[in-house]
Scaffold this motif. Sequence first.
Motif, mmCIF file in Angstrom:
data_model
loop_
_atom_site.group_PDB
_atom_site.id
_atom_site.type_symbol
_atom_site.label_atom_id
_atom_site.label_comp_id
_atom_site.label_asym_id
_atom_site.label_seq_id
_atom_site.Cartn_x
_atom_site.Cartn_y
_atom_site.Cartn_z
ATOM 1 N N SER A 55 -4.024 4.947 6.240
ATOM 2 C CA SER A 55 -5.437 4.884 6.627
ATOM 3 C C SER A 55 -5.806 6.140 7.409
ATOM 4 O O SER A 55 -4.951 6.814 7.990
ATOM 5 N N GLU A 56 -7.081 6.433 7.421
ATOM 6 C CA GLU A 56 -7.565 7.561 8.214
ATOM 7 C C GLU A 56 -7.303 7.310 9.697
ATOM 8 O O GLU A 56 -6.973 8.235 10.451
ATOM 9 N N GLU A 57 -7.398 6.069 10.109
ATOM 10 C CA GLU A 57 -7.135 5.700 11.503
ATOM 11 C C GLU A 57 -5.678 6.009 11.879
ATOM 12 O O GLU A 57 -5.407 6.551 12.947
ATOM 13 N N LYS A 85 0.847 -1.199 0.000
ATOM 14 C CA LYS A 85 0.000 0.000 0.000
ATOM 15 C C LYS A 85 0.883 1.249 0.000
ATOM 16 O O LYS A 85 1.911 1.291 0.647
#
Length: 185
Positions: free
Chosen positions: A50-52, A46
């Motif tokens: 991530s938003e997290e 990737k």
Amino acid sequence: MSKAKLLQPDLILGDTILGLNQDVLDQYRIKGLILDVDETLVPLKKAYVSEELRLWINQIRQKTPIWLVSNNLSESRIGSIANSLELPYLLGAVKPSRRKLKKAIRAMELPIPQVAMVGDRLFTDVLAGNRLGMFTILVKPMVDPAIAVRSYPIHNFEVWISEKLGVSLMSSQHNFTKRNRRPRK
């Protein structure tokens, strides 16, 4: 220092980096973080966060300076991840070499024992941090759920060798013995 001690993390989180919180950092008097990138922050294939993870970084950076230090040589991959998180970074670190870790620590202007090296690998992240006298935190790798069922032979081999050398890899947030420091009560 024995090989087992060089590979022994000070803290085995038993979770991904998202399980590391400011209370844990405060407990161990950690004032700065150096984070590995591949599989510590993002799955290997990737190129985005991530938003997290973005929320986690924003929360931790309020009190703790963060640098990314990666063995990866891809300026486009590591630079893109670092820029999206608005973090300084160094690539091509060749961990367990200490050279780029020292550079990041100098930039933070913190004593080495107050900076934690956080990563998912024993023979790169933990070994490099321990060689320098840093606090070391082993986290579970961030993996792509689509391939999570596959084994990770390099990781499994590192764990096997480390255990044969006497490294204890039982998850424990309260097991800390390095340099005679104790968690605050």
